[in-house]
Enzyme design. Structure first.
Site, mmCIF file in Angstrom:
data_model
loop_
_atom_site.group_PDB
_atom_site.id
_atom_site.type_symbol
_atom_site.label_atom_id
_atom_site.label_comp_id
_atom_site.label_asym_id
_atom_site.label_seq_id
_atom_site.Cartn_x
_atom_site.Cartn_y
_atom_site.Cartn_z
ATOM 1 N N GLN A 1 -9.602 -4.352 7.715
ATOM 2 C CA GLN A 1 -8.728 -3.935 8.809
ATOM 3 C C GLN A 1 -9.300 -2.726 9.549
ATOM 4 O OE1 GLN A 1 -4.328 -4.335 8.088
ATOM 5 N NE2 GLN A 1 -4.958 -4.609 5.961
ATOM 6 N N LYS B 1 0.815 -1.218 0.000
ATOM 7 C CA LYS B 1 0.000 0.000 0.000
ATOM 8 C C LYS B 1 0.850 1.271 0.000
ATOM 9 C CE LYS B 1 -1.635 1.156 3.964
ATOM 10 N NZ LYS B 1 -1.496 2.422 4.652
ATOM 11 N N THR B 2 1.835 1.345 0.889
ATOM 12 C CA THR B 2 2.645 2.555 1.003
ATOM 13 C C THR B 2 3.407 2.831 -0.284
ATOM 14 O OG1 THR B 2 2.907 2.125 3.371
ATOM 15 C CG2 THR B 2 4.416 3.709 2.380
ATOM 16 N N ASP C 1 -5.074 8.246 3.241
ATOM 17 C CA ASP C 1 -4.572 6.936 3.663
ATOM 18 C C ASP C 1 -5.450 6.395 4.792
ATOM 19 O OD1 ASP C 1 -2.951 4.726 3.850
ATOM 20 O OD2 ASP C 1 -1.385 5.728 5.013
ATOM 21 N N GLU C 2 -5.523 5.065 4.911
ATOM 22 C CA GLU C 2 -6.284 4.393 5.976
ATOM 23 C C GLU C 2 -7.715 4.937 6.051
ATOM 24 O OE1 GLU C 2 -5.051 1.875 7.267
ATOM 25 O OE2 GLU C 2 -2.896 2.053 7.552
ATOM 26 N N ARG D 1 -0.590 -10.300 10.362
ATOM 27 C CA ARG D 1 0.694 -9.705 10.786
ATOM 28 C C ARG D 1 1.834 -10.711 10.603
ATOM 29 N NH1 ARG D 1 -0.426 -5.535 9.469
ATOM 30 N NH2 ARG D 1 -2.276 -6.617 8.761
#
Length: 744
Positions: free
Chosen positions: A260, A43-44, A229-230, A611
């Site tokens: 998430q 994503k980043t 973002d998010e 994770r």
């Protein structure tokens, strides 16, 4: 202005190592775009590459607005962009947190909302102090309603963009009506002080854009390209601001993963991302489904779990990574043994060549950390608490321990000063100064001085009464220092201090978490007594003081990470141990839970699973200590949502040691707690379990109480207790470890 054109996109560094979906997300410039970024999908990289691409085709950096949730994310974004395009361009992008960007705009436009540009921004502590001042001005006693609770309710209202008048109109209960009054006066107080709290940075941004058409037009035209973002973590106020700013050009790109979304409890609204297409009918959706982090086994488990939620954007994350190890599942007899099992797994991984830093232990609530901290210490495993404090360093634990210190040592003035106003008792700074001076003049401790409160003429009547009551309370329970007290006695003492009521009134997730931490501390004291027959409260405090000292000396950088799952979001580890997978604990359950809260619990488990890069261990306990008693637990429904072919359980591993193919632990309870039988297990089962061969109905003798009959057995291993009706004293509840009952 010279526009840098990309002549060979395949060779350009912006597109290096991007897959087709990522490239499509980077190159989609015009119109609304939702990037559904699955866990570990890069994503980043996509966000930074997209902004770099905008700059590389000649878009001005000050036309780009990138909103994040942390300063760290914004800084990392700019640094990555600077490596892809000219650094001076990256610096000029409007990239930052919602609050920092909006504070910047509000300072510039402050005159439009009746503020000056040098307005103060109150943090949580400043805000709480202001609320207390307002309550005092209104004549509302902090004993009547807790200021922290007021602050929480006002913050929640602002995040949902409920103004003072809406709040007042909707207030029904007496407490809500009181809060409405405080909210109105607090709002006026902030304006009078030319100040905003953090939530006002959102609220006032909406007011600025809503009430000033020219200002709205300016920022709509200025920010031609908006990236969020998010997005799944945005609240109502943030959503409204984004919608206002994007309305003109519609070049809005939001990035997130509905699977998430785990912050509903602090205002995040998953419907913001789920309803993006309704808000922007001509939007495009690009799904980043290739995972670069985890094994196929881990991703298949994650996919099987999340598909049970009905509120979601459909996707299936996949990977080219190997299948990897199966997920290992282990059930233990008690929460104490579960913690030791986690330590065993860590040592096994360490012996297999892992670093401690490769391993993380997750738990659902902060209160669970104590057992794992103790287990890791006893096995000399270095660790670090992520996103929280070590158990004994948490405020509520230090407060409760100070109460116990004062019982043991009435001369402990530091302990006195810590708890005399926890909760508030109307003994302010002036009263404390008078108490200290009287103590100094008469060579007394601060606590003993309270005994003579009515001799201190400078003390107000209310402070005199409170001081004497405090002395009497500590004196009443000083017997706790002299013997091994029960959980109920310790709990009764802490309840009478008013400390638990203070937390219960707040009714926030944080306050309820603190209550659980206190409960866990009292459980730990009981466990200490069980393992140390002659130990007392003073011995316990000495032990944890030494433990805390060891914590401070551990400077190792290679440490196991302990954390709640909420703290784990955004992190990754080669090995993850997910603990406490029991119904009611994970997922948490309440009778009034909404289905959306239940789905968030599942998303939380999904976050925990994703994770892990290579290996997952799952653990749960058949029993757990709660409120001084041992309660039976059922394994989490989430375990059953993972395909069996992806799991190897401890029952299978027992077979490798030629113990048994069947489950090694079975219990049947009648009337919830009554133990009836254990059957079909190896002859040495009782020894493995650590229990005696006693059963209900047995006639026994006790050294002190004489002859009696067992009417109930509860708990297991070190925690097993027997209810015995003795001819001499009636019914007694005894730990078998200490009772030394003899069967007749």
């Amino acid at each position: 202005m010279l526009k840098l054109q990309i002549t060979n996109e395949d060779n350009n560094k912006i597109f290096q190592n991007l897959n087709n979906d990522q490239i499509a997300a980077v190159k989609h410039i015009n119109g609304p775009l939702l990037i559904v970024a699955g866990a570990g999908s890069g994503k980043t990289k996509v966000i930074t590459s997209r902004i770099a691409y905008l700059l590389s085709i000649g878009k001005r950096p000050d036309e780009i607005l990138a909103l994040t949730f942390t300063n760290k994310a914004a800084k990392e974004m700019k640094e990555r962009i600077a490596r892809l395009v000219e650094p001076e361009k990256a610096i000029k992008i409007w990239a930052g947190t919602f609050h920092s960007i909006f504070a910047r705009i509000l300072r510039k436009e402050s005159h439009l909302i009746n503020y000056t540009s040098n307005f103060s921004i109150y943090d949580q502590e400043d805000s709480l102090s202001a609320i207390k001042t307002v309550m005092n001005n209104l004549g509302i006693n902090i004993q009547q309603i807790n200021p922290n609770f007021v602050q929480s309710r006002i913050s929640s209202a602002k995040n949902r963009f409920i103004d003072i008048y809406q709040f007042e109109r909707s207030a029904e209960s007496p407490s809500e009506k009181i809060i409405a009054k405080i909210y109105i006066e607090y709002d006026a107080y902030l304006k009078k002080n030319n100040a905003m709290d953090f939530d006002d940075l959102l609220v006032n941004m909406i007011k600025l854009l809503d009430n000033n058409k020219d200002c709205l037009n300016y920022y709509q035209n200025k920010f031609k390209y908006i990236l969020v973002d998010e997005y799944q973590d945005t609240n109502r106020a943030q959503y409204l601001i984004i919608k206002l700013l994007a309305k003109s050009h519609q070049n809005i790109c939001v990035v997130g993963d509905d699977a998430q979304s785990i912050y509903r409890w602090r205002g995040a609204d998953i419907h913001n991302i789920l309803d993006f297409q309704k808000d922007y009918p001509y939007s495009k959706i690009i799904k980043l489904e290739q995972n670069y982090r985890s094994t196929k086994t881990i991703l298949n488990a994650a996919d099987s779990i999340i598909k049970n939620n009905r509120n979601q954007l459909s996707k299936k994350i996949w990977t080219n990574n190997p299948d990897g190890d199966k997920i290992e599942l282990y059930s233990t007899f008690s929460d104490y043994e579960e913690a030791n099992k986690a330590a065993e797994y860590i040592l096994k991984e360490k012996n297999n060549g892992r670093n401690y830093g490769d391993i993380a232990v997750f738990f659902r609530t902060n209160a669970q950390s104590l057992l794992f901290e103790n287990a890791l210490r006893s096995n000399q495993i270095p660790y670090i608490i992520i996103g929280s404090l070590s158990f004994y360093k948490r405020k509520e634990i230090k407060d409760v321990l100070s109460y116990f210190r004062l019982i043991i040592n009435p001369n402990d003035n530091e302990a006195f000063l810590r708890v005399i106003n926890e909760p508030p008792r109307g003994i302010g700074l002036t009263s404390l100064r008078n108490i200290k001076q009287y103590a100094l003049d008469n060579n007394l401790s601060f606590l003993e001085t309270c005994k003579y409160a009515f001799n201190i003429n400078d003390l107000q009547k209310k402070a005199q009464v409170s001081a004497l009551e405090f002395y009497n309370l500590i004196n009443e329970y000083k017997y706790l220092a002299e013997k091994q007290s029960s959980f109920s006695e310790l709990y009764e003492f802490i309840s009478k201090t008013g400390y638990l009521n203070l937390l219960q009134e707040l009714q926030t997730d944080e306050s309820l978490d603190r209550i659980q931490n206190i409960e866990q501390l009292l459980n730990d004291i009981q466990r200490f007594y069980e393992n140390n027959e002659n130990g007392n409260l003073s011995d316990y405090l000495q032990q944890i003081s030494l433990t805390s000292d060891i914590d401070n000396k551990d400077l190792s950088s290679d440490r196991v990470s302990l954390m709640t799952i909420h703290s784990a979001k955004g992190l990754e580890f080669p090995v993850v141990i997910i603990t406490g997978l029991e119904q009611g604990l994970f997922p948490l359950e309440r009778s009034d839970m909404h289905y959306e809260e239940k789905e968030e619990e599942r998303r939380l488990f999904y976050v925990a699973i994703t994770r892990a890069k290579e290996k997952i261990y799952l653990t749960y306990s058949e029993t757990r200590s709660r409120f001084g008693a041992v309660q039976n637990q059922n394994k989490s429904q989430f375990i059953n949502e993972i395909p069996k072919e992806l799991i190897i359980s401890n029952f299978e591993s027992y077979n490798k040691d030629n113990i048994t193919k069947t489950k090694t632990y079975k219990k049947t309870f009648e009337n919830h707690n009554e133990y009836s039988q254990i059957s079909n297990y190896p002859d040495n089962y009782s020894q493995l379990l650590g229990q005696s061969d006693l059963k209900i109905g047995d006639i026994v003798t006790h050294q002190q109480f004489g002859k009696g009959k067992i009417v109930q057995l509860t708990g297991f291993g070190q925690q097993q207790k027997a209810d015995v009706v003795f001819e001499s004293v009636g019914k007694k509840s005894l730990y078998l470890k200490f009772a030394k009952l003899q069967k007749i």
